[in-house]
Design a protein around this motif. Structure first.
Motif, mmCIF file in Angstrom:
data_model
loop_
_atom_site.group_PDB
_atom_site.id
_atom_site.type_symbol
_atom_site.label_atom_id
_atom_site.label_comp_id
_atom_site.label_asym_id
_atom_site.label_seq_id
_atom_site.Cartn_x
_atom_site.Cartn_y
_atom_site.Cartn_z
ATOM 1 N N ASN A 125 72.515 39.740 76.962
ATOM 2 C CA ASN A 125 71.424 37.831 77.282
ATOM 3 C C ASN A 125 70.344 38.405 77.414
ATOM 4 N N THR A 126 70.150 39.938 77.572
ATOM 5 C CA THR A 126 68.508 40.043 77.870
ATOM 6 C C THR A 126 67.394 40.568 77.034
ATOM 7 N N VAL A 127 68.247 42.066 76.530
ATOM 8 C CA VAL A 127 68.105 42.387 75.698
ATOM 9 C C VAL A 127 68.534 42.652 73.942
ATOM 10 N N GLU A 128 69.585 41.998 74.061
ATOM 11 C CA GLU A 128 69.783 41.856 72.616
ATOM 12 C C GLU A 128 68.553 40.844 72.344
ATOM 13 N N PRO A 129 68.732 39.814 72.664
ATOM 14 C CA PRO A 129 68.063 38.499 71.717
ATOM 15 C C PRO A 129 66.605 38.290 71.153
ATOM 16 N N PRO A 130 65.669 39.899 71.963
ATOM 17 C CA PRO A 130 64.932 40.204 71.347
ATOM 18 C C PRO A 130 65.031 41.347 70.019
ATOM 19 N N ILE A 131 66.239 42.044 70.563
ATOM 20 C CA ILE A 131 66.392 42.855 69.600
ATOM 21 C C ILE A 131 66.726 42.043 68.226
ATOM 22 N N LEU A 132 68.071 41.008 67.764
ATOM 23 C CA LEU A 132 68.227 40.335 67.180
ATOM 24 C C LEU A 132 67.339 40.205 66.154
ATOM 25 N N GLU A 133 66.761 39.139 67.131
ATOM 26 C CA GLU A 133 64.954 38.403 66.191
ATOM 27 C C GLU A 133 64.541 39.099 65.522
ATOM 28 N N LEU A 134 64.225 39.934 65.933
ATOM 29 C CA LEU A 134 63.772 41.572 65.192
ATOM 30 C C LEU A 134 64.451 41.326 63.444
ATOM 31 N N VAL A 135 65.661 41.944 63.922
ATOM 32 C CA VAL A 135 66.507 41.745 62.264
ATOM 33 C C VAL A 135 66.395 41.382 62.402
ATOM 34 N N ASN A 136 66.533 39.553 62.358
ATOM 35 C CA ASN A 136 66.529 39.118 61.867
ATOM 36 C C ASN A 136 65.398 38.421 61.063
ATOM 37 N N ALA A 137 64.433 38.774 61.823
ATOM 38 C CA ALA A 137 62.929 38.331 60.988
ATOM 39 C C ALA A 137 63.270 39.428 59.559
ATOM 40 N N LYS A 138 63.123 40.839 60.434
ATOM 41 C CA LYS A 138 63.251 41.742 58.536
ATOM 42 C C LYS A 138 63.992 40.815 57.291
ATOM 43 N N LEU A 139 65.046 40.978 58.046
ATOM 44 C CA LEU A 139 66.321 40.449 56.933
ATOM 45 C C LEU A 139 66.352 39.202 56.182
ATOM 46 N N LEU A 140 65.995 38.536 57.337
ATOM 47 C CA LEU A 140 66.533 36.479 56.899
ATOM 48 C C LEU A 140 64.497 36.244 55.791
ATOM 49 N N GLU A 141 63.483 36.747 57.037
ATOM 50 C CA GLU A 141 61.871 35.619 56.919
ATOM 51 C C GLU A 141 61.303 36.984 55.973
ATOM 52 N N ALA A 142 61.329 37.499 55.698
ATOM 53 C CA ALA A 142 60.764 38.555 54.755
ATOM 54 C C ALA A 142 59.666 38.016 53.870
ATOM 55 N N ASP A 143 60.174 37.073 53.263
ATOM 56 C CA ASP A 143 59.811 36.324 52.544
ATOM 57 C C ASP A 143 58.591 34.944 52.366
ATOM 58 N N LYS A 144 58.943 34.357 53.765
ATOM 59 C CA LYS A 144 58.189 33.661 54.319
ATOM 60 C C LYS A 144 57.166 34.067 54.492
ATOM 61 N N PRO A 145 56.775 33.117 54.418
ATOM 62 C CA PRO A 145 54.133 33.611 54.199
ATOM 63 C C PRO A 145 53.894 33.778 55.431
ATOM 64 N N TRP A 146 54.170 33.094 56.489
ATOM 65 C CA TRP A 146 54.270 33.363 57.591
ATOM 66 C C TRP A 146 55.033 34.760 58.523
ATOM 67 N N HIS A 147 54.937 35.213 57.730
ATOM 68 C CA HIS A 147 56.147 36.681 58.246
ATOM 69 C C HIS A 147 55.577 38.018 59.150
#
Ligand SMILES: N[C@@H](CCC(=O)N[C@@H](CS)C(=O)NCC(=O)O)C(=O)O
Length: 217
Positions: free
Chosen positions: A106-128
Motif C-alpha cells: 500500500n505504501t512502498v509498492e505504489p511509487p515503485i510501480l509508478e517508476l516501472v510504468n514510467a519507464k515501460l509505458l511512457e518513455a516515448d512521451k514528450p514529458w517523460h
C-alpha cells in the motif's frame, strides 16, 4: 486439498522472478505446501473463465477447493494464517507483521510501480524526461524512510515474517533501476530474502517455466 495458482504462460521478464506469482510461490514454499501452476496467456487473462476468479484479469490467483482468491497481499495472508512459519504467534507481533504486509503493497509498492510504468509505458512521451526525476524522488523518499526504520536489523520486526516476504518482493522490482543499490541496508535485506531456501525454490520453479521461451506473447 490441491492448491493451484496461476502464472503467465510467457512472462514479460523471461523468468527474473518479478512477476507476482513468485511471492505466492515463495509463501507456499516457506509454509511447506505443495502447489500446482496453471499457465494463462495474456488473451485468456481477459476472458470470462479467468475473470470469474480474478475480476481485474491478472495473475496470480489462488484456488483451493471452493476458495478462489486474487491479490497477492490477500493470498499470502491466507497462506500465512493457515500454516505456521510466516506470522508470529504473539498477537501484537502478528499484528505488526500484518501491518508490514500492508505497508509493502500500500505504501512502498505504489511509487515503485509508478517508476516501472514510467519507464515501460511512457518513455516515448514528450514529458517523460521532465517527469522522471519527480518519480524517482518519490521512490527515494519512501526508501529513505524504510532504510531508516530497518537500520542494521536483519528483518523489519524481529524474526522473518510474511511482512518481510512482501516487502522484499516489492523491493526486488526496483533492482533493475539501480536505486535499490543506493541503500546498502535495503540491498542487503533483499539479498537476505533471496538467500532463503524457500525463495530459491520459488525462483527456480518459475525460471524453469520460462527459460528458453520468448518472453512476449
Ligand atoms: N495488486 C495485484 C497486482 C497483480 C498484477 O499486476 N499482476 C500482473 C503480473 S505481475 C498482471 O497480471 N499483469 C497483466 C495485466 O494486468 O493485464 C496483486 O498484488 O496481485
Amino acid at each position: 486439498m490441491t492448491i493451484t495458482i496461476t502464472a503467465f504462460e510467457r512472462s514479460p521478464d523471461g523468468g527474473k522472478g518479478l512477476a507476482r506469482d513468485t511471492r505466492v510461490r515463495w509463501a507456499l514454499e516457506e509454509a511447506g505446501q505443495p502447489y500446482q501452476v496453471r499457465l494463462v496467456s495474456f488473451r485468456a487473462l481477459k476472458e470470462p473463465a479467468h475473470l470469474a476468479i480474478h475480476p481485474f484479469g491478472q495473475i496470480p490467483t489462488y484456488e483451493e477447493g471452493d476458495l478462489a482468491l486474487f491479490e497477492t497481499g490477500a493470498i499470502v495472508f491466507h497462506i500465512a494464517e493457515q500454516h505456521a512459519g510466516l506470522l508470529p504467534v504473539d498477537a501484537n507481533a502478528r499484528a505488526r507483521a500484518i501491518t508490514w504486509m500492508f505497508a509493502a503493497v500500500n505504501t512502498v509498492e505504489p511509487p515503485i510501480l509508478e517508476l516501472v510504468n514510467a519507464k515501460l509505458l511512457e518513455a516515448d512521451k514528450p514529458w517523460h524526461a521532465a517527469r522522471m526525476p519527480l518519480v524517482e524522488q518519490r521512490v527515494r523518499d519512501r526508501l529513505n524512510q524504510l532504510s531508516a526504520r530497518l537500520g542494521d536489523a536483519d528483518w523489519l520486526d524481529g524474526a522473518f515474517s510474511a511482512g518481510d516476504l512482501m516487502m522484499v518482493s516489492v523491493l526486488l522490482r526496483l533492482r533493475p533501476s539501480g536505486i535499490l543499490d543506493e541503500y546498502l541496508n535495503l540491498a542487503a535485506y533483499v539479498a537476505r530474502g533471496e538467500a532463503r531456501p524457500a525463495y530459491r525454490r520459488a525462483f527456480d520453479a518459475q525460471l524453469a517455466l520460462y527459460a528458453g521461451k520468448p518472453s512476449n506473447g
